[in-house]
Design an enzyme around this catalytic site. Structure first.
Site, short mmCIF file in Angstrom:
data_model
loop_
_atom_site.label_atom_id
_atom_site.label_comp_id
_atom_site.label_asym_id
_atom_site.label_seq_id
_atom_site.Cartn_x
_atom_site.Cartn_y
_atom_site.Cartn_z
N ASP A 33 1.05 -1.13 -0.05
CA ASP A 33 0.04 -0.05 0.14
C ASP A 33 1.15 1.27 -0.14
O ASP A 33 1.92 0.87 0.19
CB ASP A 33 -0.41 0.19 1.30
CG ASP A 33 -1.79 0.68 0.78
OD1 ASP A 33 -2.66 1.75 -0.11
OD2 ASP A 33 -3.01 0.01 1.57
N GLU A 36 0.22 4.39 1.61
CA GLU A 36 0.21 5.91 2.78
C GLU A 36 1.35 5.68 4.17
O GLU A 36 2.02 6.07 4.32
CB GLU A 36 -1.36 4.90 3.69
CG GLU A 36 -2.47 6.00 2.93
CD GLU A 36 -3.05 4.57 1.96
OE1 GLU A 36 -2.67 3.40 1.82
OE2 GLU A 36 -3.87 5.31 1.30
N HIS A 76 -2.79 -0.17 -3.56
CA HIS A 76 -3.22 1.69 -2.97
C HIS A 76 -3.56 2.35 -4.23
O HIS A 76 -3.59 1.81 -5.35
CB HIS A 76 -2.15 2.01 -3.33
CG HIS A 76 -2.01 3.47 -2.73
ND1 HIS A 76 -3.59 3.98 -1.40
CD2 HIS A 76 -2.24 5.22 -3.63
CE1 HIS A 76 -3.12 5.25 -1.68
NE2 HIS A 76 -2.90 5.94 -3.04
N HIS A 78 -7.60 4.69 7.01
CA HIS A 78 -9.10 5.50 6.57
C HIS A 78 -8.85 3.61 6.13
O HIS A 78 -8.04 2.56 6.89
CB HIS A 78 -9.00 5.34 5.43
CG HIS A 78 -8.20 4.80 3.79
ND1 HIS A 78 -6.76 5.62 4.62
CD2 HIS A 78 -8.38 3.91 2.79
CE1 HIS A 78 -6.04 4.29 3.15
NE2 HIS A 78 -6.86 3.28 2.48
N GLU A 111 -7.69 -3.46 7.47
CA GLU A 111 -7.35 -4.19 6.36
C GLU A 111 -6.13 -5.19 6.34
O GLU A 111 -6.20 -6.35 5.85
CB GLU A 111 -6.77 -2.77 4.92
CG GLU A 111 -7.37 -2.17 4.47
CD GLU A 111 -6.73 -0.65 3.74
OE1 GLU A 111 -6.09 -1.02 2.84
OE2 GLU A 111 -6.92 0.63 4.00
ZN ZN Z 1 -3.55 2.95 0.27
#
Ligand code: ZN
Length: 282
Positions: free
Chosen positions: A8, A10, A59, A116, A135
């Site tokens: 991902d 972030e 992502h 998130h 996640e």
């Molecule tokens: Zn992401």
């Protein structure tokens, strides 16, 4: 030994705000950094004894990693029409899963960077069999259903703390100190990547000591969405029931089916954010 990497953005070293991850000139810098963090994990994995590494770009539009700069020993799952979302390509032939550049869940820690759960536009919270998951924990459960253990994570310190509550033994590389949802105290990417490489190597060397995260029996998802219009539209699926104005529930016989079902609900909810036909050029 076969290793799956879910990547991902972030939690990638250098990332501090959402603006850096949108398709603008800043984004091009962060694609390079994402690729470099993933390369560090691939290198560590091979040093630790991996013979095969598959990376799934997870992502945004799921095509951020620069394949021309990726370690040539790895294969890359890229592009976004995927039934298995961030885990496309994963199956029981893998020996372990690693999470690179991941992030905390929506409404989790007060300060994890760009927190998130899957899609900020539609998901407030996901519970699996009554337990709130981000996640990483959700993906670890899916991997666990294939008997594949989660062995490594990289991201900010608050994210690492959050995941360690569910997966206390997973090796972690801290890429930055979270200050706020949109601020971080950064370290140089080379320092972060050194830690990723070292911890990934240790984790892969120790793969046999990890147990897969599993739940037995039927799997119930409770999802709280952002708006009632999103919850309502997911009830087009006969398996979904409304449990509140913005809350839905469904149960499946196994984790993989439930994960696909969850992703289907997210796709519907994203589309319903502003009316399902609002952005369709049919
Ligand atoms: Zn992401």
């Amino acid at each position: 030994m076969k290793i799956f990497i879910s990547a991902d953005m972030e939690g990638i070293s250098g990332v501090a705000t959402n603006q850096q991850l949108k398709t603008n000139s800043e984004y091009q810098r962060f694609r390079k950094l994402m690729t470099a963090d993933v390369n560090a994990a691939i290198e560590g994995a091979f040093e630790g004894g991996a013979t095969e590494v598959v990376v799934a770009d997870g992502h945004g539009n799921m095509s951020n990693i620069l394949v021309e700069d990726l370690d040539a020993r790895a294969r890359l799952v890229s592009g976004n029409n995927r039934v298995m979302c961030q885990l496309e390509g994963l199956d029981g032939t893998f020996d372990a899963i690693m999470f690179v550049g991941h992030h905390g869940r929506e409404a989790g820690s007060e300060r994890t960077v760009i927190s998130h759960t899957l899609a900020g536009i539609c998901v407030n919270e996901i519970k699996i069999n009554g337990k709130v998951v981000g996640e990483t924990e959700m993906n670890a459960l899916v991997a666990g259903s294939f008997h594949v253990p989660a062995i490594f994570i990289s991201g900010d310190d608050a994210y690492v703390k959050e995941v360690h509550e569910t997966l206390p033994d997973v090796k972690a590389a801290v890429t930055k100190r979270a200050v706020d949802r949109f601020a971080a105290e950064l370290i140089h990417p080379e320092a972060a990547q050194k830690e990723i490489r070292e911890k990934a190597e240790e984790a892969v060397k120790d793969t046999k000591s990890y147990k897969p995260l599993r739940t037995e029996g039927p799997v119930t998802f409770d999802m709280e969405l952002k708006g009632p219009q999103q919850a309502m539209m997911t009830t087009t699926l006969p398996t979904v029931t409304l449990t509140g104005p913005r809350s839905i529930r469904f149960t499946c016989d196994d984790m993989v089916t439930a994960y696909k079902h969850m992703w289907g609900c997210v796709i519907i909810a994203m589309t319903a954010a502003n009316g399902v036909l609002g952005s369709v050029n049919a």
